[in-house]
Motif scaffolding. Structure first.
Motif, PDB file in Angstrom:
ATOM      1  N   ILE A  74     -16.805 -52.327 -25.726  1.00 50.33           N
ATOM      2  CA  ILE A  74     -17.760 -51.781 -25.106  1.00 50.33           C
ATOM      3  C   ILE A  74     -16.788 -50.344 -24.107  1.00 50.33           C
ATOM      4  N   ASP A  75     -15.882 -50.664 -23.781  1.00 47.13           N
ATOM      5  CA  ASP A  75     -14.246 -49.562 -23.611  1.00 47.13           C
ATOM      6  C   ASP A  75     -14.126 -49.096 -24.640  1.00 47.13           C
ATOM      7  N   MET A  76     -14.314 -49.223 -26.087  1.00 45.75           N
ATOM      8  CA  MET A  76     -14.497 -48.071 -26.503  1.00 45.75           C
ATOM      9  C   MET A  76     -15.389 -46.657 -26.481  1.00 45.75           C
ATOM     10  N   PHE A  77     -16.205 -47.038 -25.852  1.00 48.46           N
ATOM     11  CA  PHE A  77     -16.983 -46.101 -25.666  1.00 48.46           C
ATOM     12  C   PHE A  77     -17.273 -45.170 -24.229  1.00 48.46           C
ATOM     13  N   ASN A  78     -15.807 -45.702 -23.610  1.00 51.23           N
ATOM     14  CA  ASN A  78     -15.690 -45.282 -22.495  1.00 51.23           C
ATOM     15  C   ASN A  78     -14.196 -44.307 -22.712  1.00 51.23           C
ATOM     16  N   PHE A  79     -15.280 -42.356 -22.977  1.00 50.35           N
ATOM     17  CA  PHE A  79     -14.475 -41.138 -23.693  1.00 50.35           C
ATOM     18  C   PHE A  79     -14.078 -40.369 -22.788  1.00 50.35           C
ATOM     19  N   THR A  80     -12.854 -39.967 -23.185  1.00 52.98           N
ATOM     20  CA  THR A  80     -11.241 -38.503 -22.207  1.00 52.98           C
ATOM     21  C   THR A  80     -11.659 -37.667 -23.241  1.00 52.98           C
ATOM     22  N   ILE A  81     -12.844 -36.507 -22.642  1.00 53.69           N
ATOM     23  CA  ILE A  81     -13.172 -35.672 -23.508  1.00 53.69           C
ATOM     24  C   ILE A  81     -11.673 -34.696 -23.672  1.00 53.69           C
ATOM     25  N   GLU A  82     -11.483 -33.957 -24.535  1.00 54.50           N
ATOM     26  CA  GLU A  82      -9.984 -32.506 -24.290  1.00 54.50           C
ATOM     27  C   GLU A  82     -10.633 -31.553 -25.277  1.00 54.50           C
ATOM     28  N   PRO A  83      -9.950 -30.356 -25.155  1.00 55.03           N
ATOM     29  CA  PRO A  83     -10.219 -29.423 -26.081  1.00 55.03           C
ATOM     30  C   PRO A  83      -9.564 -30.128 -27.254  1.00 55.03           C
ATOM     31  N   TYR A  84     -10.111 -29.680 -28.854  1.00 57.03           N
ATOM     32  CA  TYR A  84      -9.286 -29.488 -29.855  1.00 57.03           C
ATOM     33  C   TYR A  84      -9.276 -28.616 -30.430  1.00 57.03           C
ATOM     34  N   ASN A  85      -7.864 -28.329 -30.845  1.00 56.42           N
ATOM     35  CA  ASN A  85      -7.677 -27.384 -31.587  1.00 56.42           C
ATOM     36  C   ASN A  85      -7.452 -27.245 -32.904  1.00 56.42           C
ATOM     37  N   LYS A  86      -9.114 -27.017 -34.017  1.00 61.80           N
ATOM     38  CA  LYS A  86      -9.011 -27.164 -35.114  1.00 61.80           C
ATOM     39  C   LYS A  86      -8.852 -26.208 -35.746  1.00 61.80           C
ATOM     40  N   GLU A 117      -7.517 -21.860 -17.756  1.00 61.21           N
ATOM     41  CA  GLU A 117      -6.765 -21.785 -16.315  1.00 61.21           C
ATOM     42  C   GLU A 117      -8.183 -21.292 -15.395  1.00 61.21           C
ATOM     43  N   LEU A 118      -8.987 -20.823 -15.538  1.00 59.26           N
ATOM     44  CA  LEU A 118     -10.456 -19.998 -15.166  1.00 59.26           C
ATOM     45  C   LEU A 118     -11.800 -21.123 -14.238  1.00 59.26           C
ATOM     46  N   ILE A 119     -11.876 -22.145 -15.725  1.00 54.85           N
ATOM     47  CA  ILE A 119     -12.649 -22.907 -15.794  1.00 54.85           C
ATOM     48  C   ILE A 119     -12.612 -23.945 -15.937  1.00 54.85           C
ATOM     49  N   LYS A 120     -12.899 -24.767 -14.235  1.00 56.47           N
ATOM     50  CA  LYS A 120     -12.352 -26.248 -13.914  1.00 56.47           C
ATOM     51  C   LYS A 120     -13.111 -27.527 -15.938  1.00 56.47           C
ATOM     52  N   PRO A 121     -12.019 -28.143 -16.113  1.00 54.71           N
ATOM     53  CA  PRO A 121     -12.188 -28.667 -17.099  1.00 54.71           C
ATOM     54  C   PRO A 121     -13.880 -29.949 -16.845  1.00 54.71           C
ATOM     55  N   GLU A 122     -14.317 -30.032 -15.752  1.00 58.37           N
ATOM     56  CA  GLU A 122     -15.762 -30.837 -15.967  1.00 58.37           C
ATOM     57  C   GLU A 122     -16.789 -29.492 -16.247  1.00 58.37           C
ATOM     58  N   MET A 123     -16.648 -28.291 -15.982  1.00 56.69           N
ATOM     59  CA  MET A 123     -18.206 -28.117 -15.986  1.00 56.69           C
ATOM     60  C   MET A 123     -17.683 -27.567 -17.893  1.00 56.69           C
ATOM     61  N   TRP A 124     -16.881 -27.196 -18.435  1.00 53.10           N
ATOM     62  CA  TRP A 124     -16.605 -27.720 -20.598  1.00 53.10           C
ATOM     63  C   TRP A 124     -18.091 -28.897 -20.855  1.00 53.10           C
ATOM     64  N   ILE A 125     -17.173 -29.793 -20.141  1.00 51.91           N
ATOM     65  CA  ILE A 125     -17.769 -31.636 -20.667  1.00 51.91           C
ATOM     66  C   ILE A 125     -18.714 -31.551 -19.839  1.00 51.91           C
ATOM     67  N   LYS A 126     -19.534 -31.277 -19.152  1.00 47.85           N
ATOM     68  CA  LYS A 126     -21.003 -31.484 -18.554  1.00 47.85           C
ATOM     69  C   LYS A 126     -22.059 -31.897 -19.205  1.00 47.85           C
ATOM     70  N   TRP A 127     -21.969 -30.890 -20.532  1.00 45.44           N
ATOM     71  CA  TRP A 127     -23.145 -31.290 -21.527  1.00 45.44           C
ATOM     72  C   TRP A 127     -22.748 -31.766 -22.993  1.00 45.44           C
ATOM     73  N   ILE A 128     -22.030 -32.693 -23.072  1.00 45.81           N
ATOM     74  CA  ILE A 128     -20.740 -33.069 -23.751  1.00 45.81           C
ATOM     75  C   ILE A 128     -21.601 -34.748 -23.364  1.00 45.81           C
TER      76      ILE A 128
END
Length: 139
Positions: A74-86, A117-128
């Motif tokens: 169940i813990d595997m679904f506790n996700f941490t979201i971060e930028p991914y530079n593909k 720098e400009l946009i808080k991390p939670e703003m990027w991930i709130k829809w994901i």
């Protein structure tokens, strides 16, 4: 001809765009339960992108969601979201050239850094999170 924005205009536009609901797409996922006896590591990852758009402009944020591998299934679904530079960098801004105070254009990696720098991390991930798998999807 390319549109030209000052840094202030770019910042205002970025704040406006980040508050719009993006198009979100999951492009890949990997769930491996692992087996210590056989040397197979546990993996829980989901990759995707979010596209924030306004007529003539786009911000594309590539991301990776990594599951917590320290506990139970169940813990595997506790996700941490971060930028991914593909590619070279993320996020990417399209639609205009942004000029610094000396009227020189910012390079792509500089714009990417300014956005982070400009946009808080939670703003990027709130829809994901609503697009990420839940434990019942494995069964």
């Amino acid at each position: 001809m390319n549109k030209i924005l000052t840094l202030k205009q770019f910042q205002d536009l970025a704040f406006e765009m980040i508050n719009l609901e993006p198009y979100v797409e999951v492009t890949g996922e990997s769930f491996i339960m692992g087996n210590e006896d056989e040397g197979i590591e546990k993996v829980a990852s989901v990759w995707g992108f979010s596209r924030y758009s306004k007529p003539g402009y786009e911000i594309i944020y590539d991301w990776v969601a990594k599951g917590n591998l320290d506990g139970f299934l169940i813990d595997m679904f506790n996700f941490t979201i971060e930028p991914y530079n593909k590619g070279d960098f993320s996020p990417i801004f399209k639609g205009a050239v942004v000029l610094d105070d000396y009227k020189e254009p910012f390079a792509g990696h500089e714009i990417s850094q300014k956005l982070l720098e400009l946009i808080k991390p939670e703003m990027w991930i709130k829809w994901i999170p609503e697009f990420l798998p839940e434990p019942r999807m494995l069964i």
